[in-house]
Design an enzyme around this catalytic site. Structure first.
Site, PDB file in Angstrom:
ATOM      1  N   ASP A 140       0.822  -1.220   0.000  1.00 54.24           N
ATOM      2  CA  ASP A 140       0.000   0.000   0.000  1.00 54.24           C
ATOM      3  C   ASP A 140       0.848   1.258   0.000  1.00 54.24           C
ATOM      4  OD1 ASP A 140      -0.548   0.838   3.392  1.00 54.24           O
ATOM      5  OD2 ASP A 140       0.717  -0.820   2.675  1.00 54.24           O
TER       6      ASP A 140
ATOM      7  N   ASP B 188       3.025  -7.675   0.736  1.00 48.66           N
ATOM      8  CA  ASP B 188       3.204  -6.992   2.020  1.00 48.66           C
ATOM      9  C   ASP B 188       2.157  -7.491   3.014  1.00 48.66           C
ATOM     10  OD1 ASP B 188       4.304  -5.125   3.837  1.00 48.66           O
ATOM     11  OD2 ASP B 188       2.708  -3.692   3.356  1.00 48.66           O
TER      12      ASP B 188
ATOM     13  N   MET C  20       1.349  -5.729   6.258  1.00 44.79           N
ATOM     14  CA  MET C  20       0.620  -4.657   6.943  1.00 44.79           C
ATOM     15  C   MET C  20      -0.027  -3.721   5.927  1.00 44.79           C
ATOM     16  SD  MET C  20       1.178  -5.665   9.941  1.00 44.79           S
ATOM     17  CE  MET C  20       0.482  -4.323  10.890  1.00 44.79           C
TER      18      MET C  20
ATOM     19  N   ASP D  91     -11.460 -60.478 -36.966  1.00 43.16           N
ATOM     20  CA  ASP D  91     -12.824 -59.966 -36.841  1.00 43.16           C
ATOM     21  C   ASP D  91     -13.734 -61.107 -36.388  1.00 43.16           C
ATOM     22  OD1 ASP D  91     -14.623 -57.484 -37.916  1.00 43.16           O
ATOM     23  OD2 ASP D  91     -15.669 -59.399 -38.152  1.00 43.16           O
ATOM     24  N   ILE D  92     -14.535 -60.859 -35.357  1.00 43.95           N
ATOM     25  CA  ILE D  92     -15.459 -61.879 -34.861  1.00 43.95           C
ATOM     26  C   ILE D  92     -16.592 -62.062 -35.869  1.00 43.95           C
ATOM     27  CG2 ILE D  92     -17.037 -62.517 -32.988  1.00 43.95           C
ATOM     28  CD1 ILE D  92     -15.330 -60.815 -31.101  1.00 43.95           C
TER      29      ILE D  92
ATOM     30  N   ASN E 223     -25.087 -59.896 -30.634  1.00 47.77           N
ATOM     31  CA  ASN E 223     -25.697 -58.790 -29.880  1.00 47.77           C
ATOM     32  C   ASN E 223     -27.216 -58.818 -29.985  1.00 47.77           C
ATOM     33  OD1 ASN E 223     -23.599 -57.409 -28.610  1.00 47.77           O
ATOM     34  ND2 ASN E 223     -23.087 -56.222 -30.443  1.00 47.77           N
TER      35      ASN E 223
ATOM     36  N   ASP F 288     -20.459 -57.789 -24.916  1.00 45.11           N
ATOM     37  CA  ASP F 288     -19.280 -57.275 -24.202  1.00 45.11           C
ATOM     38  C   ASP F 288     -18.481 -58.419 -23.576  1.00 45.11           C
ATOM     39  OD1 ASP F 288     -19.959 -54.730 -24.899  1.00 45.11           O
ATOM     40  OD2 ASP F 288     -20.743 -54.149 -22.937  1.00 45.11           O
TER      41      ASP F 288
ATOM     42  N   GLU G 119     -15.860 -55.101 -33.218  1.00 46.19           N
ATOM     43  CA  GLU G 119     -15.442 -56.485 -32.997  1.00 46.19           C
ATOM     44  C   GLU G 119     -14.155 -56.800 -33.753  1.00 46.19           C
ATOM     45  OE1 GLU G 119     -18.422 -56.622 -36.445  1.00 46.19           O
ATOM     46  OE2 GLU G 119     -18.031 -55.420 -34.655  1.00 46.19           O
TER      47      GLU G 119
END
Length: 457
Positions: free
Chosen positions: A10, A53, A55, A330-331, A338, A347, A373
């Site tokens: 200040d 500061d 104070m 590949d499945i 599904n 999953d 997949e």
């Protein structure tokens, strides 16, 4: 290293004096005449260190510091309190408010500038960690930033390196009940203990009889396991040059004899708080990177990881003139699985499929879920004829027995189609290699599924 320093006082003359000192060192300087202005500047602009500061009318420096350190947006900004108050109780009050350091007016230039330089270096490290965290997602950064300095469940462990047994006993008494303190009197044994002990802070005495304490600090910084552990010098009157040199060598703080208990505790807590904060950021960044390259369902690497790592494997294969093979699997008829049994069953099939893949591959093979997949396996040092045999083994493993769902209600017969391709030198590319594997997979599908196809040489 340039940085932006906020000076808060200040009294205009004090502001001009500190501003001139810092400008001479090529820092960018911002000034504030009140605590509220200082908080607003920190919230709205980049600040690397605050010289504050104590104070001041209205809001004193202690309150300003508390507010800055309690706000997630500003808690990481280092604060040096600069004041005419010189009593140990005042220093402790400042440190407990969250200040990173405390200077008594009139501060000598070397003391001021070495502290600023040290904290600018630490701020740069924290900023880098925060930036990495901010560029990743879902890591809970707000929860990390909201941790207060007192959020410490376990008692911190501290190591003191000092060849004076009497000093070691005294420091141990001072810290009893607050820290777990170990004392090492021989430097090299202390280094080994520091490496093996997982300490959160290390104190080094400047009073070693036959060993340079700053060399000890340098060795601690050079070792991988201790380079990020805060170091606090335990110094005596007349050690100013050594302290300044230590701060330049990345020592974090110092305490002068005679040691005042509350100040020592406050300074150690400040260093450990900052270490834990940065450790949390590092840990979260590492976890997020892992999450970013891992498929959460199967635990395999994902396509993002494949896209980056395959090129590295390909370049290494080319440089060494060694074969590299890619398998795409590949499945078969996964959509019908599904549709018939539900997505939970799907999953479960994907996870089990990933397990059978890993079971039949080497540790050096890169296994990724490519999407849906579809899976990709990269096999270093593997010729096409060997890759075909591996693919056939995997195909047989997939078809060898039914897959069960997580509830165990259904046993589902699963088959897979696989395409393999290997590098062709010279002039091959990653894109061409992947395209050949994809075409081989497509051919396996069109030829009736549940088979392995490799492109003609």
């Amino acid at each position: 290293m340039t940085a932006r320093i906020l000076v808060v006082d200040d009294i205009a003359a004090n502001l001009r004096l500190l501003e001139a000192r810092l400008l001479a060192e090529y820092y960018e300087v911002v000034t504030a005449r009140s605590g509220q202005d200082a908080i607003e500047i920190c919230e709205c602009s980049k600040v690397d260190v605050v010289l504050l500061d104590v104070m001041m009318p209205g809001m004193d420096g202690f309150e300003v510091c508390r507010r800055l350190k309690s706000d997630p947006a500003t808690t990481h900004i280092p604060v040096i309190m600069v004041t005419a108050l010189g009593q140990p109780a005042d220093r402790v009050r400042g440190l407990e408010a969250g200040a990173d350091d405390f200077l008594t007016k009139p501060a000598k230039d070397l003391q001021l500038l070495t502290r600023v330089k040290s904290l600018v270096r630490l701020k740069a490290l924290t900023d880098e960690l925060r930036l990495r965290a901010a560029t990743t997602r879902n890591i809970g950064i707000e929860q990390l930033l909201e941790k207060k300095s007192g959020d410490v469940e376990e008692t911190p462990s501290v190591l003191l390196l000092d060849d004076d047994a009497a000093t070691g006993r005294r420091i141990k008494r001072l810290l009893q009940g607050t820290f777990d303190l170990d004392v090492a009197e021989e430097p090299q044994a202390g280094l080994r203990q520091a490496v093996e002990g997982a300490y959160e802070c290390i104190m080094v005495s400047t009073g070693f009889t036959d060993y340079d304490p700053l060399r000890l600090c340098s060795q601690l910084r050079a070792l991988e396991t201790t380079r990020l552990v805060p170091i606090v010098l335990l110094a005596g009157e007349g050690d100013e040059e050594r302290i300044i040199r230590g701060l330049e060598l990345a020592v974090n703080d110092y305490v002068l004899h005679p040691v005042e208990r509350q100040e020592l505790i406050a300074r150690l807590r400040t260093q450990i708080r900052r270490k834990r904060y940065n450790d949390s950021l590092r840990s979260s960044v590492a976890q997020t990177v892992e999450m970013a390259v891992t498929d959460p369902l199967t635990g395999l690497h994902n396509r993002r990881y494949l896209d980056s790592h395959l090129r590295s494997l390909f370049d290494r294969s080319t440089a060494r003139k060694r074969p590299l093979s890619v398998m795409m699997a590949d499945i078969d008829r996964f959509k019908s699985i599904n549709d018939t049994f539900g997505h939970d069953a799907g999953d479960a099939i994907l996870k089990a499929f990933a397990g059978r893949l890993r079971k039949n591959l080497r540790g050096i093979d890169l296994v990724c879920r490519y999407g849906g997949e579809e899976f990709v396996v990269v096999m270093p040092d593997t010729e096409l004829v060997v890759a075909e045999k591996v693919a056939e083994r995997i195909r047989a493993e997939i078809a060898s027995g039914p897959f069960t769902t997580s509830e165990g209600d259904n046993a589902i017969d699963v088959t897979a189609s696989l395409g393999v391709a290997s590098t062709r030198m010279p002039g091959d590319t990653v894109e061409a290699l992947m395209k050949r594997a994809d075409r081989a997979l497509y051919e396996a599908k069109t030829r009736g599924r549940n088979r392995v196809v490799a492109p003609a040489a």
